[in-house]
Design a protein around this motif. Structure first.
Motif, PDB file in Angstrom:
ATOM      1  N   VAL A 222       0.825  -1.216   0.000  1.00 47.54           N
ATOM      2  CA  VAL A 222       0.000   0.000   0.000  1.00 47.54           C
ATOM      3  C   VAL A 222       0.856   1.262   0.000  1.00 47.54           C
ATOM      4  O   VAL A 222       0.374   2.353  -0.327  1.00 47.54           O
ATOM      5  N   ARG A 223       2.135   1.136   0.328  1.00 53.35           N
ATOM      6  CA  ARG A 223       3.038   2.284   0.315  1.00 53.35           C
ATOM      7  C   ARG A 223       3.674   2.523  -1.059  1.00 53.35           C
ATOM      8  O   ARG A 223       4.378   3.521  -1.250  1.00 53.35           O
ATOM      9  N   THR A 224       3.468   1.626  -2.007  1.00 48.15           N
ATOM     10  CA  THR A 224       4.166   1.723  -3.293  1.00 48.15           C
ATOM     11  C   THR A 224       3.358   2.527  -4.308  1.00 48.15           C
ATOM     12  O   THR A 224       2.122   2.485  -4.323  1.00 48.15           O
ATOM     13  N   PRO A 225       4.047   3.266  -5.204  1.00 50.58           N
ATOM     14  CA  PRO A 225       3.342   4.045  -6.234  1.00 50.58           C
ATOM     15  C   PRO A 225       2.487   3.173  -7.151  1.00 50.58           C
ATOM     16  O   PRO A 225       1.418   3.608  -7.598  1.00 50.58           O
ATOM     17  N   GLY A 226       2.940   1.955  -7.427  1.00 46.74           N
ATOM     18  CA  GLY A 226       2.172   1.084  -8.315  1.00 46.74           C
ATOM     19  C   GLY A 226       0.809   0.747  -7.761  1.00 46.74           C
ATOM     20  O   GLY A 226      -0.199   0.745  -8.489  1.00 46.74           O
ATOM     21  N   THR A 227       0.734   0.482  -6.468  1.00 43.02           N
ATOM     22  CA  THR A 227      -0.553   0.190  -5.836  1.00 43.02           C
ATOM     23  C   THR A 227      -1.422   1.434  -5.764  1.00 43.02           C
ATOM     24  O   THR A 227      -2.632   1.378  -6.031  1.00 43.02           O
ATOM     25  N   LEU A 228      -0.828   2.564  -5.426  1.00 45.10           N
ATOM     26  CA  LEU A 228      -1.615   3.800  -5.367  1.00 45.10           C
ATOM     27  C   LEU A 228      -2.200   4.139  -6.734  1.00 45.10           C
ATOM     28  O   LEU A 228      -3.343   4.608  -6.836  1.00 45.10           O
ATOM     29  N   ALA A 229      -1.434   3.875  -7.793  1.00 38.71           N
ATOM     30  CA  ALA A 229      -1.945   4.117  -9.146  1.00 38.71           C
ATOM     31  C   ALA A 229      -3.116   3.200  -9.449  1.00 38.71           C
ATOM     32  O   ALA A 229      -4.102   3.603 -10.077  1.00 38.71           O
ATOM     33  N   ARG A 230      -3.032   1.946  -9.019  1.00 38.87           N
ATOM     34  CA  ARG A 230      -4.141   1.010  -9.257  1.00 38.87           C
ATOM     35  C   ARG A 230      -5.387   1.407  -8.467  1.00 38.87           C
ATOM     36  O   ARG A 230      -6.515   1.313  -8.977  1.00 38.87           O
ATOM     37  N   LEU A 231      -5.193   1.820  -7.229  1.00 35.59           N
ATOM     38  CA  LEU A 231      -6.333   2.254  -6.421  1.00 35.59           C
ATOM     39  C   LEU A 231      -7.027   3.451  -7.070  1.00 35.59           C
ATOM     40  O   LEU A 231      -8.257   3.486  -7.199  1.00 35.59           O
ATOM     41  N   GLU A 232      -6.239   4.422  -7.500  1.00 41.60           N
ATOM     42  CA  GLU A 232      -6.813   5.619  -8.109  1.00 41.60           C
ATOM     43  C   GLU A 232      -7.540   5.292  -9.405  1.00 41.60           C
ATOM     44  O   GLU A 232      -8.638   5.795  -9.674  1.00 41.60           O
ATOM     45  N   SER A 233      -6.958   4.408 -10.215  1.00 46.62           N
ATOM     46  CA  SER A 233      -7.584   4.024 -11.470  1.00 46.62           C
ATOM     47  C   SER A 233      -8.917   3.323 -11.239  1.00 46.62           C
ATOM     48  O   SER A 233      -9.906   3.590 -11.929  1.00 46.62           O
ATOM     49  N   MET A 234      -8.955   2.428 -10.253  1.00 47.42           N
ATOM     50  CA  MET A 234     -10.192   1.707  -9.976  1.00 47.42           C
ATOM     51  C   MET A 234     -11.294   2.662  -9.536  1.00 47.42           C
ATOM     52  O   MET A 234     -12.456   2.528  -9.940  1.00 47.42           O
ATOM     53  N   LEU A 235     -10.938   3.637  -8.706  1.00 47.21           N
ATOM     54  CA  LEU A 235     -11.938   4.590  -8.234  1.00 47.21           C
ATOM     55  C   LEU A 235     -12.416   5.519  -9.350  1.00 47.21           C
ATOM     56  O   LEU A 235     -13.587   5.900  -9.402  1.00 47.21           O
ATOM     57  N   MET A 236     -11.514   5.871 -10.270  1.00 50.81           N
ATOM     58  CA  MET A 236     -11.856   6.818 -11.328  1.00 50.81           C
ATOM     59  C   MET A 236     -12.565   6.162 -12.496  1.00 50.81           C
ATOM     60  O   MET A 236     -13.497   6.727 -13.077  1.00 50.81           O
ATOM     61  N   THR A 237     -12.125   4.950 -12.870  1.00 50.55           N
ATOM     62  CA  THR A 237     -12.630   4.320 -14.095  1.00 50.55           C
ATOM     63  C   THR A 237     -13.409   3.040 -13.860  1.00 50.55           C
ATOM     64  O   THR A 237     -14.032   2.514 -14.780  1.00 50.55           O
ATOM     65  N   ARG A 238     -13.365   2.508 -12.630  1.00 51.41           N
ATOM     66  CA  ARG A 238     -13.982   1.217 -12.309  1.00 51.41           C
ATOM     67  C   ARG A 238     -13.345   0.069 -13.077  1.00 51.41           C
ATOM     68  O   ARG A 238     -13.935  -0.993 -13.225  1.00 51.41           O
ATOM     69  N   LYS A 239     -12.138   0.299 -13.587  1.00 52.40           N
ATOM     70  CA  LYS A 239     -11.426  -0.748 -14.314  1.00 52.40           C
ATOM     71  C   LYS A 239     -10.030  -0.908 -13.726  1.00 52.40           C
ATOM     72  O   LYS A 239      -9.407   0.081 -13.325  1.00 52.40           O
ATOM     73  N   PRO A 240      -9.509  -2.145 -13.665  1.00 51.05           N
ATOM     74  CA  PRO A 240      -8.164  -2.342 -13.122  1.00 51.05           C
ATOM     75  C   PRO A 240      -7.102  -1.773 -14.049  1.00 51.05           C
ATOM     76  O   PRO A 240      -7.216  -1.840 -15.271  1.00 51.05           O
ATOM     77  N   LEU A 241      -6.085  -1.173 -13.455  1.00 46.73           N
ATOM     78  CA  LEU A 241      -4.964  -0.621 -14.208  1.00 46.73           C
ATOM     79  C   LEU A 241      -3.948  -1.718 -14.461  1.00 46.73           C
ATOM     80  O   LEU A 241      -3.533  -2.419 -13.540  1.00 46.73           O
ATOM     81  N   ARG A 242      -3.525  -1.859 -15.710  1.00 42.47           N
ATOM     82  CA  ARG A 242      -2.533  -2.881 -16.071  1.00 42.47           C
ATOM     83  C   ARG A 242      -1.154  -2.232 -16.125  1.00 42.47           C
ATOM     84  O   ARG A 242      -0.594  -1.991 -17.191  1.00 42.47           O
ATOM     85  N   ASN A 243      -0.618  -1.898 -14.944  1.00 44.02           N
ATOM     86  CA  ASN A 243       0.688  -1.230 -14.892  1.00 44.02           C
ATOM     87  C   ASN A 243       1.822  -2.225 -14.620  1.00 44.02           C
ATOM     88  O   ASN A 243       1.600  -3.366 -14.349  1.00 44.02           O
TER      89      ASN A 243
END
Length: 775
Positions: free
Chosen positions: A754-775
């Motif tokens: 939860v401290r990593t940028p990759g997870t924060l990006a996925r959380l933000e993407s899910m909340l904004m688009t309702r789709k998982p981010l493939r980073n």
């Protein structure tokens, strides 16, 4: 008493095959028969039924709930296998809507079917009286109409029409099996054109399209108006027509117009639509074709486009622009009274529709609750038409109709100064056409929390959950947060509820009547805390969840989970900690945390390891169970039915499945009471985990997938954390771990992610688009 233990479906088209699949989902053997195609090879005489069965195995959403259900369907044809119909209890006819073909088939059936077997037609256009005309009285006694809605697995409505000669026992037998086994809400309809749902639903759709064309409104705006403000699915009107198929509507309207009385208001709306006819001719038949009123322009990078009735062309789709919708926040009346074009549109569509619904009382159905149930379940309206009238006020609607010079149905005059529903002495009552209120009676064995709420107050509650007394010493814990997402308030109240149940009750059921059981943890709160670096708050919530779920598992009384819809992430984990689960058949359960860059940390990893080690029927040794859990969790696998959840061990083999959503709470309560006598909490498990060697093996597998393009770089990071937990961290196979040790690993690796940028990006993407981010 007529009992139905075997079924045959005649006609392997989309509806017939789907009905057969749902019968099989109920665990009932079913034959699926169709004609022998002209020129068929000897080995392919049952080709139509066999091909239908093969298609259904590939269809998404799936008609079958499990592979085992599919094996209960026996394909055949009505030439070679017609005599076998003498062995079945219920024959469902779902052939082409031609009276001559149906009656010829019925004559053949009468010669072979066993005495007392039931025959029903899935027709939606032909009257029962016409279907049995000229047939023997013995056939008419066992004949009725069973109008399923498409797709039969997912649409809960079943309209049943009995004739004056139909045996009550035949109706009771079909109603019983449809209710308990097929999971249907059975609504008694009269033998009138279109029955209830399609009679009103087609009128509503036709009114919506005609008014949109006449007023030249954008279809995005129309779908926004005739959608959420009315409690109608977000597809609105034109999105719904795309879903069901534009080419279907002309056939439906034509057959309905031919059957209705000349004075019926439907005729005023039934007129040619040249623009729609051109769309259909050009292959724009909806989602099954090139598109419909909406399409994806592949030449423009899959740009979404919308049809414009004014220009008769497609243009880029846009966000709805409807100032009148601001009024909907105040009241539905304000929207229908708005002076702008969209307010006028809303009134001319819904005013007409609600008036037509009121006129159908006594014609299509005898009671307002039958009409409301038909529209809620047949068209997925949140509120039935009479519930909508009560929101507007029957007097307000009558006055507006009179002011517009429109006819006022008798039902609205009967309701003068009153509502169509009321609560009296804790009982919900409906207003009938004779002016009397009568109780809305549930079928025996149906228990709903909404009814309990009419006569009681919660034992305890906060903003996210409540605890209810549901009788016989059983309490019910209900999530009430948005989408039933899990937060600290739920954990806090659940902890208090466990202590209260221990003191005053025998058992606990965890259940709610939302669309979904729970979509998991509240991601918005998690992202907010992460963005302000409130790591201690996040870790406290993880620890609180672990402690609460562990207390649930160790409670000195039985706990039964009763999910329906999605039970994801933390919603799945709470079920994993229950003593038993009584799941609605349409429960979609899974641990999906990897999609937002996290791992299950409320005991999901620990419990899945325990289950696959003890119940998984795998080769001996720790690695097979670890590998299977890793595969399920790392791919965010979600069971597409309760039956499939058993295959994945999100549910145990001993857990129960309820087909009818309305019976879920009663079944869960009965399950909880059955566990009370002699109850003891489960023993604490011990884990034998291989440590770094297993972690390395799982890591190599993920790396291989990444090189093949089947996993992303950050998938590898998340999977590495999951592998570390499932392998036992730095332990070795000779050192057993207790549950607390595995929970500590879950918590530690969750906090790292939860401290990593990759997870924060996925959380933000899910909340904004309702789709998982493939980073």
């Amino acid at each position: 008493m007529t009992e139905i233990r075997s079924v045959a479906v005649l006609g392997a088209g989309v509806m017939g095959a789907g009905i057969a699949a749902q019968v099989a989902n109920a665990g009932i053997p079913v034959m699926l028969l169709d004609i022998v195609p002209e020129g068929a090879a000897p080995e392919r005489r049952s080709q139509l039924a066999e091909d239908a069965l093969a298609r259904m195995m590939k269809t998404d959403p799936a008609p079958f709930m499990s592979k085992a259900a599919a094996r209960l369907v026996t394909p055949g044809n009505i030439e070679d296998h017609f005599e076998t119909l003498s062995q079945v209890d219920w024959i469902v006819e779902a052939v082409i809507e031609r009276l001559d073909i149906k009656q010829a088939l019925y004559a053949r059936l009468e010669a072979v079917r066993k005495p007392g077997s039931v025959v029903s037609s899935n027709t939606s256009t032909l009257p029962l009286a016409t279907l049995v005309e000229g047939l023997p009285a013995s056939f008419a006694r066992d004949f009725l109409i069973t109008h399923f809605f498409n797709p039969p697995r997912y649409m809960r409505l079943l309209e049943v029409v009995a004739g004056p000669d139909t045996r009550p026992e035949a109706v009771a037998a079909v109603t019983r099996v449809a209710d308990h086994a097929l999971g249907k809400s059975v609504v008694a309809a009269k033998d009138r054109p279109g029955f209830i749902a399609n009679r009103l639903g087609v009128y509503w759709l036709q009114a919506a399209v005609v008014e949109a064309v006449d007023q030249g409104l954008a279809i995005e705006d129309v779908d926004a108006v005739i959608g959420k403000p009315m409690g109608i699915p977000k597809t609105g009107v034109f999105g719904l027509l795309d879903l069901v198929g534009l080419d279907l509507m002309p056939h439906v309207t034509k057959s309905l117009a031919a059957a209705l009385d000349p004075q019926d208001p439907f005729h005023a709306l039934n007129r040619p639509m040249p623009a729609i006819e051109r769309l259909i001719a050009d292959g724009y038949t909806g989602r099954k074709g090139k598109g419909g009123f909406y399409r994806l322009n592949k030449a423009e990078g899959k740009r979404k486009e919308a049809f414009d009735f004014t220009t008769q062309t497609f243009r880029p789709a846009r966000k709805a622009d409807v100032p009148a919708l601001a009024s909907a926040g105040r009241s539905l009346n304000a929207l229908l009274e708005h002076p702008g074009p969209h307010g006028t549109y809303a009134w001319r569509v819904m005013g007409r529709t609600l008036a037509y619904a009121a006129a159908l009382l006594g014609d299509a159905a005898d009671t307002v609750d039958a009409i409301d149930e038909a529209m809620r379940l047949g068209y997925n309206w949140k509120y039935g038409p009479f519930e909508l009238i009560d929101r507007l006020g029957a007097d307000w609607l009558r006055g507006r109709l009179e002011a517009e010079g429109w006819p006022v149905p008798e039902a609205l005059r009967v309701a003068a100064g009153r509502s169509f529903y009321r609560v009296e002495d804790g009982r919900r009552q409906r207003l009938d056409l004779d002016g009397q209120y009568r109780d809305v009676v549930r079928a025996p064995g149906v228990l709903l929390l909404q009814d309990i709420k009419l006569t009681s107050q919660p034992i305890m509650k906060n903003g996210s959950a409540a605890l209810w007394d549901i009788g016989d010493g059983v309490a019910c814990f209900e999530f009430t947060s948005k989408m039933n997402s899990l937060d600290a308030d739920i954990m806090d109240l659940l902890g208090k509820a466990l202590r209260r149940v221990k003191r005053d009750y025998k058992a606990l059921v965890i259940y709610n009547e939302g669309t979904n059981f729970s979509v998991g943890a509240n991601l918005g709160l998690a992202l907010f805390a992460a963005n302000i670096a409130a790591w201690s708050e996040i870790e406290a919530l993880v620890a609180q969840g672990q402690e609460t779920y562990q207390a649930l598992r160790e409670a000195p009384f039985p706990v039964v989970g009763a999910p329906s819809g999605m039970a994801l992430g933390g919603g799945c984990e709470i079920l994993l900690h229950c003593d038993a689960v009584q799941a609605h058949a349409e429960s979609y359960i899974g641990l999906v945390e990897v999609g937002v860059g996290l791992i299950p940390a409320w005991g999901g990893c620990a419990t899945m390891l325990e289950r696959w080690a003890t119940l998984g029927r795998l080769p001996k040794g720790p690695m097979p169970a670890i590998a299977r859990v890793f595969e399920i969790v790392s791919t965010a696998t979600v069971a597409k039915s309760a039956a499939e959840a058993k295959d994945l061990l999100f549910l145990r083999p001993t857990d129960g499945i309820t087909m009818n959503r309305d019976r879920l709470l009663a079944d869960a309560k009965a399950r909880a009471l059955a566990l009370v006598e002699g109850y003891t909490p489960p023993e604490a498990p011990s884990y034998t985990l291989p440590g770094p060697t297993a972690r390395t093996a799982m890591g190599l597998a993920v790396t291989s997938f990444r090189r093949l393009g089947k996993a992303t770089p950050y998938d590898e990071v998340v999977a590495g954390a999951l592998a570390a937990v499932l392998s036992g961290g730095d332990t070795d196979v000779l050192t057993p771990l207790d549950r607390d040790a595995v929970l500590a690993l879950e918590r530690s690796h969750f906090m790292r992610l939860v401290r990593t940028p990759g997870t924060l990006a996925r959380l933000e993407s899910m909340l904004m688009t309702r789709k998982p981010l493939r980073n």
